[in-house]
Design an enzyme around this catalytic site. Structure first.
Site, PDB file in Angstrom:
ATOM      1  N   ASN A 198     -28.131  -4.425 100.696  1.00  0.00           N
ATOM      2  CA  ASN A 198     -27.115  -3.603 100.014  1.00  0.00           C
ATOM      3  C   ASN A 198     -27.031  -2.171 100.542  1.00  0.00           C
ATOM      4  OD1 ASN A 198     -29.512  -2.909  98.804  1.00  0.00           O
ATOM      5  ND2 ASN A 198     -28.730  -2.944  96.723  1.00  0.00           N
ATOM      6  N   GLU A 299     -39.842  -1.798  95.251  1.00  0.00           N
ATOM      7  CA  GLU A 299     -38.602  -1.304  94.624  1.00  0.00           C
ATOM      8  C   GLU A 299     -37.798  -2.544  94.268  1.00  0.00           C
ATOM      9  OE1 GLU A 299     -38.027   1.749  93.925  1.00  0.00           O
ATOM     10  OE2 GLU A 299     -39.398   2.850  95.235  1.00  0.00           O
ATOM     11  N   CYS A 333     -28.980  -1.429  93.083  1.00  0.00           N
ATOM     12  CA  CYS A 333     -29.985  -1.723  92.054  1.00  0.00           C
ATOM     13  C   CYS A 333     -29.938  -0.721  90.915  1.00  0.00           C
ATOM     14  CB  CYS A 333     -31.365  -1.757  92.684  1.00  0.00           C
ATOM     15  SG  CYS A 333     -31.661  -0.307  93.659  1.00  0.00           S
ATOM     16  N   GLU A 508     -40.211   6.339  96.124  1.00  0.00           N
ATOM     17  CA  GLU A 508     -39.744   6.608  97.494  1.00  0.00           C
ATOM     18  C   GLU A 508     -38.953   7.907  97.512  1.00  0.00           C
ATOM     19  OE1 GLU A 508     -37.760   3.007  98.856  1.00  0.00           O
ATOM     20  OE2 GLU A 508     -39.708   2.248  99.496  1.00  0.00           O
TER      21      GLU A 508
HETATM   22  P1  NAD Z   1     -34.057 -10.626  97.972  1.00  0.00           P
HETATM   23  O1  NAD Z   1     -35.344 -10.392  97.292  1.00  0.00           O
HETATM   24  O2  NAD Z   1     -33.504 -11.969  97.947  1.00  0.00           O
HETATM   25  O3  NAD Z   1     -34.162 -10.211  99.509  1.00  0.00           O
HETATM   26  C1  NAD Z   1     -34.689  -8.949  99.899  1.00  0.00           C
HETATM   27  C2  NAD Z   1     -35.427  -9.127 101.212  1.00  0.00           C
HETATM   28  O4  NAD Z   1     -36.520 -10.014 101.007  1.00  0.00           O
HETATM   29  C3  NAD Z   1     -34.585  -9.736 102.338  1.00  0.00           C
HETATM   30  O5  NAD Z   1     -34.967  -9.134 103.539  1.00  0.00           O
HETATM   31  C4  NAD Z   1     -35.015 -11.199 102.326  1.00  0.00           C
HETATM   32  O6  NAD Z   1     -34.887 -11.852 103.561  1.00  0.00           O
HETATM   33  C5  NAD Z   1     -36.477 -11.044 101.977  1.00  0.00           C
HETATM   34  N1  NAD Z   1     -37.095 -12.242 101.416  1.00  0.00           N
HETATM   35  C6  NAD Z   1     -36.559 -13.146 100.594  1.00  0.00           C
HETATM   36  N2  NAD Z   1     -37.483 -14.096 100.289  1.00  0.00           N
HETATM   37  C7  NAD Z   1     -38.621 -13.751 100.944  1.00  0.00           C
HETATM   38  C8  NAD Z   1     -39.934 -14.309 101.022  1.00  0.00           C
HETATM   39  N3  NAD Z   1     -40.262 -15.417 100.366  1.00  0.00           N
HETATM   40  N4  NAD Z   1     -40.853 -13.678 101.775  1.00  0.00           N
HETATM   41  C9  NAD Z   1     -40.530 -12.550 102.430  1.00  0.00           C
HETATM   42  N5  NAD Z   1     -39.324 -11.963 102.403  1.00  0.00           N
HETATM   43  C10 NAD Z   1     -38.378 -12.573 101.658  1.00  0.00           C
HETATM   44  O7  NAD Z   1     -33.048  -9.582  97.353  1.00  0.00           O
HETATM   45  P2  NAD Z   1     -31.554  -9.290  97.816  1.00  0.00           P
HETATM   46  O8  NAD Z   1     -30.683 -10.370  97.314  1.00  0.00           O
HETATM   47  O9  NAD Z   1     -31.477  -9.024  99.251  1.00  0.00           O
HETATM   48  O10 NAD Z   1     -31.271  -7.919  97.059  1.00  0.00           O
HETATM   49  C11 NAD Z   1     -30.845  -7.873  95.750  1.00  0.00           C
HETATM   50  C12 NAD Z   1     -31.960  -7.448  94.838  1.00  0.00           C
HETATM   51  O11 NAD Z   1     -32.677  -6.323  95.353  1.00  0.00           O
HETATM   52  C13 NAD Z   1     -31.460  -7.010  93.498  1.00  0.00           C
HETATM   53  O12 NAD Z   1     -32.257  -7.559  92.491  1.00  0.00           O
HETATM   54  C14 NAD Z   1     -31.628  -5.498  93.501  1.00  0.00           C
HETATM   55  O13 NAD Z   1     -31.789  -4.910  92.261  1.00  0.00           O
HETATM   56  C15 NAD Z   1     -32.811  -5.316  94.366  1.00  0.00           C
HETATM   57  N6  NAD Z   1     -32.774  -4.000  94.996  1.00  0.00           N
HETATM   58  C16 NAD Z   1     -33.660  -3.064  94.554  1.00  0.00           C
HETATM   59  C17 NAD Z   1     -33.640  -1.794  95.086  1.00  0.00           C
HETATM   60  C18 NAD Z   1     -34.616  -0.747  94.610  1.00  0.00           C
HETATM   61  O14 NAD Z   1     -34.736   0.274  95.250  1.00  0.00           O
HETATM   62  N7  NAD Z   1     -35.310  -0.954  93.512  1.00  0.00           N
HETATM   63  C19 NAD Z   1     -32.717  -1.473  96.087  1.00  0.00           C
HETATM   64  C20 NAD Z   1     -31.827  -2.462  96.526  1.00  0.00           C
HETATM   65  C21 NAD Z   1     -31.871  -3.742  95.971  1.00  0.00           C
END
Ligand code: NAD
Length: 528
Positions: A198, A299, A333, A508
């Site tokens: 995102n 995060e 997020c 962060e």
């Molecule tokens: P996601 O957890 O599906 O993916 C995030 C990352 O993790 C990607 O690079 C993905 O390839 C990787 N990933 C997925 N499964 C994995 C595994 N088993 N092992 C290692 N890596 C793995 O999340 P998303 O759909 O990309 O993002 C949306 C979510 O992220 C929302 O819930 C949002 O709130 C959160 N988010 C949080 C912040 C924050 O700063 N707190 C910022 C942006 C997004």
């Protein structure tokens, strides 16, 4: 060549606007893959200062490195590029490169690290237009927002280039005459960094800026939807003179994410895991970290409440709601997940919010200047919004505006407001991550706080009030890591970003961000 095509095909999409678009270039609502900025378009892993598999000295499986996965435009589904699909072997090669680069990077003076980060920042600014185009192409967000992200992302490099020179230890009053007691701050070591789609650029620099400033080296696994921004950053890091192995990027497809994540997060030479993404994935990585007791920063997801009290300035609240909710089409997020509006101001707020949305929000290609709302990242994301709207309507919510896929089709969804929402509906309990604003009416401050604090996550929270006593009470009682008081946009590189409860661990940006990559070492100097 471009003249062979009408400016706009019958269904309203723009053809690729590149001047010499080759035959077969697909309608793309913006740049097609062939016209992404070539100077920064990279598709192979960046390991040990090389674009793999160019460096024969690195041991990895060539056949695997040649496997590729497509990067798709969220607006059209068109292929933008094919990127190397890394696996565990590349992950391990990248960790080795980072481990080998670690001693020299740690020993470099803070001034040297600072200078290189600053040079990287300067190059991001020089290349901001191309970086923004890449973000819009692979993430879909409007070009204006993509420019904003590039500046925000670059500012983390600038901020941490400054902070690199302000890492201080301590001298503690001695408990014994013949001793002196010191505290040193030392880099944690190699950091594995896993980021979401995102904010394809800013989520990387927010972590990497701090890590490199502290003297750590890193391996980044970017999200499968947006690897091109990460690889463009690697190209600029290389041009900036960041030494080989200090910053490594290994892209991979979703099916390989588990394998790569596990290889990185269980590797004995990795000392730190920093992750931004969903709470579900964060929990998996925490389990990996537990086995070898690695330091972690998480995060994770949020469920931000946006509370409007009767005393609020309704126009200010509506402006804040628009800015906070619909940025990145609701896919941040810290986007408000649901709106809690006190009964005295409820009807005015709902009326003005839906009016402002109709007047100000434009759904379309991120490359169209008038667009404020790009597509959602993929079909799954659209289905989740649809599910939340369907569930709410079936339980008695009222549709105020929007409520369906946008006429453009694909991953576009109409900005939507629902009223008469209750706490048992999915949209009140789960993160929607899309352009849906559900409104819950409440009576008292206690009731609003109880609803907001019932969540098991706590990232951001917002409220609007003109009552100073209420402002203090609510700011202190909201169970979140970040509070916006009469303000819808709260992120800034100088300020700590992070959540409480299941929204994560650590902070962060800001002066606190560096601590995540530093160990505190106590030295007892005796025999004096
Ligand atoms: P996601 O957890 O599906 O993916 C995030 C990352 O993790 C990607 O690079 C993905 O390839 C990787 N990933 C997925 N499964 C994995 C595994 N088993 N092992 C290692 N890596 C793995 O999340 P998303 O759909 O990309 O993002 C949306 C979510 O992220 C929302 O819930 C949002 O709130 C959160 N988010 C949080 C912040 C924050 O700063 N707190 C910022 C942006 C997004």
């Amino acid at each position: 060549m471009a003249s062979r095509l009408p400016l706009r095909p019958p269904w309203g999409w723009a053809w690729c606007p590149a001047p010499l678009c080759p035959p077969g270039c697909p309608p793309s609502r913006g740049l097609c893959g062939a016209h992404l900025p070539a100077a920064l378009l990279r598709t192979r892993p960046f390991v040990g200062g090389q674009w793999m598999p160019a460096d024969q000295a690195l041991t990895f499986d060539l056949a695997q490195a040649r496997a590729t996965f497509p990067v798709l435009s969220p607006g059209t589904g068109a292929h933008l590029a094919r990127v190397s699909d890394c696996g565990a072997a590349e992950a391990r090669a990248a960790v080795t490169a980072a481990w080998q680069a670690r001693p020299a990077w740690h020993r470099a003076s803070a001034q040297e690290r600072s200078r290189l980060l600053r040079r990287w920042f300067d190059l991001m600014i020089q290349n901001k237009d191309d970086l923004a185009k890449i973000i819009t192409a692979e993430n879909g967000k409007p070009l204006k927002e993509a420019h904003g992200e590039v500046l925000y992302a670059a500012q983390f490099l600038e901020w941490f280039s400054e902070e690199a020179r302000r890492i201080y230890g301590d001298i503690i009053s001695t408990p014994a005459q013949n001793r002196r007691n010191l505290v040193l701050k030392q880099p944690v070591g190699v950091a594995a960094i896993i980021t979401p789609w995102n904010f394809p650029s800013a989520m990387i620099t927010r972590k990497v800026g701090a890590a490199l400033a502290a003297g750590c080296t890193v391996v980044v696994k970017p999200a499968e939807d947006t690897p091109l921004s990460a690889l463009a950053l690697a190209e600029l890091a290389s041009q900036a003179g960041i030494p080989a192995g200090v910053f490594n990027v290994i892209p991979c497809s979703r099916p390989k994410a588990k394998e790569v994540g596990e290889a990185l997060c269980t590797h004995p030479l990795v000392a730190k895991i920093s992750f931004t993404g969903s709470t579900a994935t964060g929990k998996i990585l925490l389990r990996y970290a537990a086995d070898s007791v690695k330091k972690v920063s998480m995060e994770l997801g949020g469920l931000a409440p946006f509370i409007v009290f009767d005393s609020a300035d309704v126009d200010q609240a509506v402006a804040g709601a628009l800015a906070a909710k619909f940025r990145n089409s609701g896919q941040t997020c810290v986007c408000p997940n649901h709106f809690l509006v006190q009964k005295g101001i409820h009807d005015a707020f709902v009326g003005k919010l839906s009016g402002a949305m109709k007047a100000q929000l434009r759904v379309g290609s991120g490359f169209d200047e008038a667009t404020t709302q790009g597509p959602l990242i993929n079909e799954k994301a659209v289905e989740k919004v649809e599910k939340h709207v369907r569930d709410a309507l079936s339980k008695g919510a009222t549709l105020v505006t929007g409520g369906k896929r946008h006429e453009s089709g694909g991953n576009f969804y109409e900005p939507t407001v629902l009223s008469d929402v209750s706490t048992d509906m999915l949209c009140s309990r789960e993160e929607t991550f899309g352009p849906l604003a559900p409104v819950i009416k409440f009576d008292t401050e206690e009731e609003a706080l109880a609803i907001a604090n019932a969540a098991d996550v706590g990232l951001a929270g917002y409220f609007y009030s003109q009552d100073p006593a209420q402002i203090w009470r609510v700011a202190e009682q909201l169970e979140v890591g970040m509070v916006g008081v009469n303000e819808g946009l709260l992120s800034a590189v100088e300020c700590p970003f992070g959540g409480v409860k299941q929204s994560g661990l650590g902070r962060e940006g800001s002066k606190y961000g560096l601590d995540e990559y530093l160990e505190v070492k106590y030295v007892c100097y005796g025999g004096l």
